[in-house]
Design a protein around this motif. Sequence first.
Motif, PDB file in Angstrom:
ATOM      1  N   SER A  61       0.806  -1.215   0.000  1.00 33.73           N
ATOM      2  CA  SER A  61       0.000   0.000   0.000  1.00 33.73           C
ATOM      3  C   SER A  61       0.839   1.264   0.000  1.00 33.73           C
ATOM      4  O   SER A  61       0.325   2.354  -0.200  1.00 33.73           O
ATOM      5  CB  SER A  61      -0.918   0.011   1.230  1.00 33.73           C
ATOM      6  N   ALA A  62       2.153   1.141   0.227  1.00 28.30           N
ATOM      7  CA  ALA A  62       3.019   2.315   0.230  1.00 28.30           C
ATOM      8  C   ALA A  62       3.428   2.731  -1.166  1.00 28.30           C
ATOM      9  O   ALA A  62       4.121   3.727  -1.333  1.00 28.30           O
ATOM     10  CB  ALA A  62       4.268   2.036   1.078  1.00 28.30           C
ATOM     11  N   TYR A  63       3.016   1.980  -2.185  1.00 31.20           N
ATOM     12  CA  TYR A  63       3.408   2.273  -3.559  1.00 31.20           C
ATOM     13  C   TYR A  63       2.175   2.312  -4.456  1.00 31.20           C
ATOM     14  O   TYR A  63       1.175   1.649  -4.193  1.00 31.20           O
ATOM     15  CB  TYR A  63       4.379   1.208  -4.089  1.00 31.20           C
ATOM     16  N   PRO A  64       2.221   3.093  -5.540  1.00 25.15           N
ATOM     17  CA  PRO A  64       1.093   3.106  -6.477  1.00 25.15           C
ATOM     18  C   PRO A  64       0.853   1.718  -7.064  1.00 25.15           C
ATOM     19  O   PRO A  64       1.808   1.066  -7.498  1.00 25.15           O
ATOM     20  CB  PRO A  64       1.563   4.081  -7.577  1.00 25.15           C
ATOM     21  N   PRO A  65      -0.387   1.219  -7.068  1.00 23.92           N
ATOM     22  CA  PRO A  65      -0.658  -0.111  -7.632  1.00 23.92           C
ATOM     23  C   PRO A  65      -0.147  -0.275  -9.060  1.00 23.92           C
ATOM     24  O   PRO A  65       0.311  -1.349  -9.440  1.00 23.92           O
ATOM     25  CB  PRO A  65      -2.187  -0.201  -7.561  1.00 23.92           C
ATOM     26  N   ALA A  66      -0.223   0.813  -9.859  1.00 22.28           N
ATOM     27  CA  ALA A  66       0.235   0.701 -11.244  1.00 22.28           C
ATOM     28  C   ALA A  66       1.718   0.385 -11.315  1.00 22.28           C
ATOM     29  O   ALA A  66       2.172  -0.334 -12.213  1.00 22.28           O
ATOM     30  CB  ALA A  66      -0.060   1.998 -11.996  1.00 22.28           C
ATOM     31  N   LEU A  67       2.493   0.900 -10.368  1.00 22.11           N
ATOM     32  CA  LEU A  67       3.925   0.621 -10.339  1.00 22.11           C
ATOM     33  C   LEU A  67       4.166  -0.848  -9.995  1.00 22.11           C
ATOM     34  O   LEU A  67       5.012  -1.519 -10.602  1.00 22.11           O
ATOM     35  CB  LEU A  67       4.617   1.523  -9.318  1.00 22.11           C
ATOM     36  N   ASN A 124     -11.458  10.852  -5.225  1.00 21.01           N
ATOM     37  CA  ASN A 124     -12.155   9.644  -4.766  1.00 21.01           C
ATOM     38  C   ASN A 124     -11.746   9.255  -3.351  1.00 21.01           C
ATOM     39  O   ASN A 124     -12.046   8.150  -2.899  1.00 21.01           O
ATOM     40  CB  ASN A 124     -11.900   8.493  -5.736  1.00 21.01           C
ATOM     41  N   GLY A 125     -11.043  10.141  -2.665  1.00 22.20           N
ATOM     42  CA  GLY A 125     -10.691   9.901  -1.271  1.00 22.20           C
ATOM     43  C   GLY A 125      -9.521   8.973  -1.060  1.00 22.20           C
ATOM     44  O   GLY A 125      -9.226   8.590   0.082  1.00 22.20           O
ATOM     45  N   ARG A 126      -8.804   8.620  -2.117  1.00 24.17           N
ATOM     46  CA  ARG A 126      -7.652   7.709  -1.998  1.00 24.17           C
ATOM     47  C   ARG A 126      -6.386   8.557  -1.898  1.00 24.17           C
ATOM     48  O   ARG A 126      -5.548   8.614  -2.796  1.00 24.17           O
ATOM     49  CB  ARG A 126      -7.641   6.752  -3.187  1.00 24.17           C
ATOM     50  N   PHE A 127      -6.259   9.236  -0.763  1.00 27.28           N
ATOM     51  CA  PHE A 127      -5.240  10.260  -0.609  1.00 27.28           C
ATOM     52  C   PHE A 127      -3.814   9.702  -0.615  1.00 27.28           C
ATOM     53  O   PHE A 127      -2.908  10.304  -1.197  1.00 27.28           O
ATOM     54  CB  PHE A 127      -5.486  11.047   0.685  1.00 27.28           C
ATOM     55  N   ALA A 128      -3.607   8.559   0.033  1.00 29.74           N
ATOM     56  CA  ALA A 128      -2.250   8.009   0.097  1.00 29.74           C
ATOM     57  C   ALA A 128      -1.736   7.676  -1.309  1.00 29.74           C
ATOM     58  O   ALA A 128      -0.603   8.015  -1.663  1.00 29.74           O
ATOM     59  CB  ALA A 128      -2.228   6.761   0.979  1.00 29.74           C
ATOM     60  N   GLU A 129      -2.586   7.031  -2.113  1.00 24.68           N
ATOM     61  CA  GLU A 129      -2.170   6.710  -3.479  1.00 24.68           C
ATOM     62  C   GLU A 129      -1.946   7.967  -4.298  1.00 24.68           C
ATOM     63  O   GLU A 129      -0.997   8.050  -5.096  1.00 24.68           O
ATOM     64  CB  GLU A 129      -3.235   5.850  -4.157  1.00 24.68           C
TER      65      GLU A 129
END
Length: 637
Positions: free
Chosen positions: A32-38, A434-439
């Motif tokens: 979760s500390a990294y962008p899923p696309a990466l 969309n509220g996904r602030f960390a990403e």
Amino acid sequence: MDRSRLVPSKASQDDAIAQADSLASDAYRPFSAYPPALVEATLDRLVASSTFRRSQRHRQFLHHIVWAALAGRHEQLKEVIIGLEVFGRALANYDPRHDPIVRVEAGRVREKLARFYAGEGADEAFEIVIPVGSYMPRFARRKAAAKPARPAASLAVLPFNVLSNDPSDVSFSIGFADQLIDTLGRVPGLKVVARVSAFKARDDRSELKAIGKLLGVTHAIEGSIQRSGERMRCIAQLSRARDGVRVWSQRFERDEAAGVDVFHFQDEIAAAVLAAVVGWSTRVDEESFTAPLLRARPVLSDNAQARDLFERARYMAQHGTVDGYHKAIELFEKAVAIDPRFAQAHSHLGAALANLAPLVFEPARTSFAKVKREALRALDLDPFDGDARALVAVVAYRIESNWATAEPMFRDALHIAPNSTLAHLSYSWGLVFNGRFAEALQHGRMARELDPLNLAVRAHHARLHSYAREYETAISELHAVLDLDAHHLYARLVLGIIHLSLGQHEVAMPHFERVAEEAPQHSSAHFHKICVHGMRGEIKRGARELDALLERLGDSHYSPFNVALARSCLGDREGAYASLEEAARTRDYLFVSIPAHELFDRYRDDPVFVDLLHRHDLELLPPWPAEQTARLRGSFA
């Protein structure tokens, strides 16, 4: 495997973060500390490698555990589930105590991972690891091995030094650097710094070692251009930043008398540089080696006039002004009229149209229909154009209000163009709304890493922090931008919005006044000044100024979203909702920001507001903790 079953709930995301944090060492952070696309791009390169391509079972195993970790579905990482879903064991008679298939194959996968990262994946920037005794994978930025085969692949393309007084050679140097940045940015596993930062670093005339530190790269492409009569000589070289040592160098010559076209000469050098960089940055078999060479060549034009118009248009667009974008659009349109198959010209035309629209508040449906048309045409000609794919996603979300369609497009854009600052930033806006602030902040950081000297990128990243209510970070960053450029109007506008939302009216007003003074045609600052009057309690004065502003704007197009902000701050609830409905009807570019916008928090408990969001496919975000809001207000009292 059916990935739809792995869509994470909020609770499972929290559980995933907690469990991964408890397992992670300093070297390995939770997925979760990294962008899923990466993560997805790293996984795709891994399973496509020669190490894994011959084993369908091991590829399925990696896909299963990585997607389960991304979704926070830890029940999918149990040995019995892996045995059933990956290795085809039957539920009726499968007992992991007597059938060690999962443990045996996991051990083999670990061995293959070690072999991959020691060989063909030696230059991967990130790695996937399966710790012994666990099926919870870890993801991390790779540390240099004790005896690395090569350093991490990262470089900057610097405009070549021009050793003559011919203006055409300067144009050649700039256009060639642009072409190389576009080309090398498509090479898998290679970090390439964006144009703005690379050019600024060269303009500062710093030494190569200092440039490497400033831009965070290990290598640089540089060279020189020299003219003698009708002969042009170009020397291109790949140099190590820390000490200037040449890794590769080649000389090229062009004889104008022989009729060699300057753009073909440019393409010849670019092809040689691409081959040299791919050979340096990857250790792969012949089949894998040729793939980035094929996908990394942007679809340019063989028409010299179209190429010249394209180069001039790019130069005008870089100014980031209304006038600059208008001139760039005119030149791009001429280029594609001459050569309709000029993919990059279509792509850059779409980007210029998208950048201009919010500055002049043109009707969104009309302006972004043109953006989508040009981006789709670019993709039809060049499927590996990540910027064009990101532009289509922007239209899908911002204008067509379809996040479900837009998000996979953003991920595809980052998959094929991980060095696209445009893709990272535009995806981050969708995530934050969309509220996904960390990403969102992760992608903002990626954009900053790719373009560290670009003040616009820094200002936009600060705005992401403010949407996440991380106001201390946002204010500090915005002041840093203004210290470097006191006329950066977007940074000043955002700073005013933050102080306004914190109740710091007297601090906010001078920022809005400064923007209104320096850019009187930019109505946003005038609407925010009215917000200040409303929040001061000067309702009648604010209402008079709003009426006067709307009369002055007349039939010119302005943002209904900003009108809604002003009416909201003046306490006109019905008027604010009417303006928001108008913003939705006209597809105002700012409309999708409503869920995260600070100045609409007052309506979050209003059923009419909640219904408005739902009717337009927007989600009401969770409330901010009262103690957090109180602390933030106190911090800036």
